[in-house]
Scaffold this active site. Sequence first.
Site, PDB file in Angstrom:
ATOM      1  CE1 TYR A 144      -9.649 -31.742  -1.845  1.00  0.00           C
ATOM      2  CE2 TYR A 144      -8.916 -30.866  -3.953  1.00  0.00           C
ATOM      3  CZ  TYR A 144      -8.634 -31.478  -2.736  1.00  0.00           C
ATOM      4  OH  TYR A 144      -7.332 -31.813  -2.434  1.00  0.00           O
ATOM      5  CG  ASP A 239     -11.351 -23.048  -5.195  1.00  0.00           C
ATOM      6  OD1 ASP A 239     -10.596 -22.845  -6.170  1.00  0.00           O
ATOM      7  OD2 ASP A 239     -11.266 -24.036  -4.451  1.00  0.00           O
ATOM      8  CE  LYS A 267      -6.708 -28.797 -10.176  1.00  0.00           C
ATOM      9  NZ  LYS A 267      -7.814 -28.834  -9.263  1.00  0.00           N
TER      10      LYS A 267
END
Length: 427
Positions: A144, A239, A267
């Site tokens: 994702y 990522d 994050k």
Amino acid sequence: MTGPLSQKLFATAKGLIPGGVNSPVRAFRNVGGEPFFVRRAKGCRIEDVDGKKYIDYIGSWGPNILGHAPTVVTNTIHEVAKDGVSFGIPNPFEVEMARVITEWVPSVEKVRMCSSGTEATMSAIRLARGFTKRDYIVKFDGCYHGHSDSLLVAAGSGALTHGEPDSAGVPAAFAEKTIVLPYNDSEALEKIFAAQGEQIAAIIVESYPANAGLVFPKPGYLDLLSSITKKYGALLIFDEVMTGFRLGKAGVQGIENLTPDLSCFGKVIGGGLPVGAFGGRADVMDMLAPIGPVYQAGTLSGNPLAMAAGLAQLKELGKISGFPRLEELGAHFEKGLRSVMDAKGVPYRLNRTGSMFCLFFTDREIVNVNDVMKQDLEMFKKFFWGCLDKGVYTAPSPYETGFLSLAHTEADLDETLEVFEQVLATI
Ligand SMILES: *Cc1c(COP(=O)(O)O)cnc(C)c1O
């Protein structure tokens, strides 16, 4: 069952917000139920609006690595906010953030801040396409990367190598430019590069896939991603939105000793405020506006409050004991969880690294998302609701990774393991 105030809020929310939530996983649909609403959180504990307390293993889905509301971050937010919360003009915190990121992550020579992980990956993809003057990108099934059009793409059926939209509203013409491959499958990768490597702008990969369970690369797999992109003049985009600044100062690339061309962050980097970043090779990054032809921008990018909060968190974390302590807690938890599961005697797999963990109710080896999907989902649901009832909040979906924070103690972990044991005894 959640308490009456949570139930009432959710009923109201459903009339006003699609599905009652602002991000789908929060609706608890994967476990068949309704979410609780949070009133406050401190350290590793959350309190809901009905006054029930939980030990938290989500940490806001990754950002809260120091725990909830750490004083170093909240004090910084209070102080900095007094002088203004947004300027839209360069501020010193942006420079300091760029300095810290480039110092901690050697592959990042230059970095651009944005406001979410989605923006970071979306922009890195555009940049890779602009730099290479190629259109195709390769991603992996089960990884994702946020919800931009090029990345909301699923594997094509049968013999098709190009992807298909994974959401209504994504034009097939966009999805066609995204090639989706099974993760950990070297042969599939070599085949596609042999066929059309000269048209591929980049591979984007979750450094350790952690949005469909927690999956580790087979030995040599990440090296292959690196060598094959080099060979064909494509870029490798790591990522690290989830793993960056969580598994060490330089994330997975530091652990695996790899040098991706571009990396994406989010994050942890924002200390709980909305922050993303992407960076890498200076020659690639200098293709960005205002000095290059690839456009990218953001009204709130480099926001002083978010930069200061993120810096406060990173500096606390970077103190000598931060990452070793997270590994120590992770190892303690893993050992305890294994002995609880072994005693229960049901098949399971447990993947863990540092402060990230994922328990699977299956005896299959976890190689990619297909294995994750084959676990005992009924067991997972019962386990989730049993734990929640007893005040332990784990991910409300079998596809999510759990997180420890520096606010957890061995005593919190042992308390949790006891709950696990009690819940397992009933299912
Ligand atoms: C969470 C996540 C994203 C998306 O970040 P948002 O801030 O939710 O947009 C992208 N990639 C990975 C690996 C993630 O875990």
